[in-house]
Design an enzyme around this catalytic site. Sequence first.
Site, PDB file in Angstrom:
ATOM      1  N   GLY A  54       0.552  -1.253  -0.058  1.00 15.29           N
ATOM      2  CA  GLY A  54      -0.127   0.073  -0.129  1.00 15.29           C
ATOM      3  C   GLY A  54       0.659   1.309   0.087  1.00 15.29           C
ATOM      4  N   GLU A  74       3.949  -6.921   1.142  1.00 15.34           N
ATOM      5  CA  GLU A  74       3.260  -7.020   0.084  1.00 15.34           C
ATOM      6  C   GLU A  74       3.198  -5.789  -0.791  1.00 15.34           C
ATOM      7  OE1 GLU A  74      -0.645  -8.171   1.265  1.00 15.34           O
ATOM      8  OE2 GLU A  74       0.083 -10.089   1.978  1.00 15.34           O
ATOM      9  N   PRO A  75       4.289  -5.101  -1.126  1.00 12.58           N
ATOM     10  CA  PRO A  75       4.340  -3.980  -2.114  1.00 12.58           C
ATOM     11  C   PRO A  75       3.947  -4.298  -3.613  1.00 12.58           C
ATOM     12  CG  PRO A  75       6.373  -4.890  -1.573  1.00 12.58           C
ATOM     13  CD  PRO A  75       5.853  -5.717  -0.956  1.00 12.58           C
ATOM     14  N   GLY A  76       3.420  -3.408  -4.124  1.00 10.38           N
ATOM     15  CA  GLY A  76       2.989  -3.556  -5.571  1.00 10.38           C
ATOM     16  C   GLY A  76       3.251  -2.235  -6.364  1.00 10.38           C
ATOM     17  N   ARG A 125      -6.738   4.883 -14.289  1.00  2.31           N
ATOM     18  CA  ARG A 125      -7.008   5.287 -12.903  1.00  2.31           C
ATOM     19  C   ARG A 125      -7.390   6.898 -13.017  1.00  2.31           C
ATOM     20  NH1 ARG A 125      -2.821   6.312 -10.812  1.00  2.31           N
ATOM     21  NH2 ARG A 125      -3.700   5.671  -8.707  1.00  2.31           N
ATOM     22  N   TYR A 129     -10.012   6.561 -10.295  1.00  4.30           N
ATOM     23  CA  TYR A 129      -9.571   6.978  -9.033  1.00  4.30           C
ATOM     24  C   TYR A 129      -9.129   8.517  -8.819  1.00  4.30           C
ATOM     25  CZ  TYR A 129      -8.131   2.108  -8.794  1.00  4.30           C
ATOM     26  OH  TYR A 129      -8.099   0.646  -8.965  1.00  4.30           O
ATOM     27  N   CYS A 140     -15.435   7.340 -26.311  1.00  2.13           N
ATOM     28  CA  CYS A 140     -16.629   8.035 -26.330  1.00  2.13           C
ATOM     29  C   CYS A 140     -17.089   8.195 -24.789  1.00  2.13           C
ATOM     30  CB  CYS A 140     -17.942   7.366 -27.451  1.00  2.13           C
ATOM     31  SG  CYS A 140     -17.107   7.478 -28.804  1.00  2.13           S
ATOM     32  N   TYR A 155      -1.210  -0.958 -12.121  1.00  4.52           N
ATOM     33  CA  TYR A 155      -2.729  -0.748 -12.271  1.00  4.52           C
ATOM     34  C   TYR A 155      -2.729  -0.031 -13.301  1.00  4.52           C
ATOM     35  CZ  TYR A 155      -2.247  -2.122  -7.355  1.00  4.52           C
ATOM     36  OH  TYR A 155      -1.840  -2.786  -6.248  1.00  4.52           O
TER      37      TYR A 155
HETATM   38  C1  LIG Z   1      -3.383  -4.885  -3.622  1.00  4.92           C
HETATM   39  C2  LIG Z   1      -2.770  -5.555  -2.624  1.00  4.92           C
HETATM   40  C3  LIG Z   1      -1.521  -5.301  -2.310  1.00  4.92           C
HETATM   41  C4  LIG Z   1      -0.694  -3.978  -2.934  1.00  4.92           C
HETATM   42  O1  LIG Z   1      -0.992  -2.914  -2.848  1.00  4.92           O
HETATM   43  P1  LIG Z   1       0.003  -1.573  -3.517  1.00  4.92           P
HETATM   44  O2  LIG Z   1      -0.870  -0.462  -3.083  1.00  4.92           O
HETATM   45  O3  LIG Z   1       0.020  -2.074  -4.775  1.00  4.92           O
HETATM   46  O4  LIG Z   1       1.440  -1.952  -2.673  1.00  4.92           O
HETATM   47  C5  LIG Z   1      -0.934  -5.886  -1.071  1.00  4.92           C
HETATM   48  N1  LIG Z   1      -1.624  -6.914  -0.537  1.00  4.92           N
HETATM   49  C6  LIG Z   1      -2.877  -7.028  -0.565  1.00  4.92           C
HETATM   50  C7  LIG Z   1      -3.801  -8.117   0.135  1.00  4.92           C
HETATM   51  C8  LIG Z   1      -3.281  -6.483  -1.642  1.00  4.92           C
HETATM   52  O5  LIG Z   1      -4.747  -6.448  -2.288  1.00  4.92           O
END
Ligand SMILES: *Cc1c(COP(=O)(O)O)cnc(C)c1O
Length: 418
Positions: free
Chosen positions: A239, A273-275, A312, A316, A342, A371
Amino acid sequence: MDHFDYRDGELYAEDLPVQEIASAVGTPFYCYSSATLIRHYKAFSDAMSGLDAKIYYAVKANSNVALVRLLAKQGAGADIVSGGELAIAQAAGVAPDNVVFSGVGKKREEMRAGLDAGIGQFNVESEAELEALSEVASGMGATAHIGIRLNPDVDAKTHAKITTGKAENKFGVSWPRARELYARAAELPGIKIKAVAVHIGSQITTLEPYELAYRRLLEMVDVLEQDGHDIGTLDLGGGLGIPYGAETPPTPAEYGEVVRRVFGKTNKKLGFEPGRVIVGNAGIVVSSLVYNKQSEDRRFVIIDAAMNDLIRPTLYDAKHDLVPVRLTNGPHSNADVVGPICESGDTFARNCELPELGEGELIAIRSAGAYGAVMASTYNARPMAPEVLVHGNSFSVIRKRKTIEDLIADDTIPDWLK
Ligand SMILES: *Cc1c(COP(=O)(O)O)cnc(C)c1O
């Protein structure tokens, strides 16, 4: 910091002019920098150095197999949210033990696939899911190692659509029910308790919500241990936000300080869990200017990327930086940059300062690595744009451009209509 910089007024991806890639693959396309991905991964793992930490890249942010592979080679595991992402993690060569399976609606066949693969951890989000997982695992003679994702009822102070840790959100198990669910997990066949998990949202730009959630988590772990559960791992979610424009999110190092402050004295394994923070600023969307359009009081720049390529801004209210691929000293003015779809929502930016550009000139949308491609659709019969990965002064197409023939081939006219 990323590796999309100007040299002599021209935007480069690492050591390659973006223009050169555009000439080869056409526009629009997604362009990723491998050096940036590695740099961001390293910044995050350095931030956790000295801790017993494991990083599970959140595959949903960008699930291209090549990218997951690149991160796996740096040592990342995978946080997955579907059977599809499990297959991607496997195709990318992530060791099963380094896979955490999150998500509120895992189906039994997805659980089975995860157990078959021998993944390291399931993060369970409800009692019903816990019962189902027990049934599936014991039916296979397997053991599911689980964390239960708890909802700490903390406001992550991010966009409503990506806040996940408030009581009203669908995610996790409510705080008051945690003990009951752990007690149930302890008696179920095929289930072995391993962890407690939280994930409070995405694009989080302040540290307070993390600290609040993590302190609550630690208190809960005490209670659960007094109840006799063996909690070896704390899964702290992802997150962490990124700068899209004006935002000034904490750095991974500053986030790491919070983690140290809260968990420094525990002897637990920590999972992250970084994305977005890994891939977000490692990618851009490159588009061409289709038309300039001047109305009475507004300048529109119509580009060939659209909300189907990057949703996005409209989903968002996100503000991505838009930059010309070639800088000019000519006059600048404010423009609304829009796609051809459109929908009025197909707008990337309002009042964005841009030089006067001609048809065919390139505009890059920054911070589009997370994303972006994963949320693409074919709305308006727009075949999916290709993805390229730059490595020094070369690039590879890591997903080819789809054609309209591909799209049409997926449809079938029933016999009675022929
Ligand atoms: C989406 C998600 C993440 C990654 O979130 P980021 O904002 O991209 O870091 C990590 N853990 C869980 C469970 C998620 O659903």
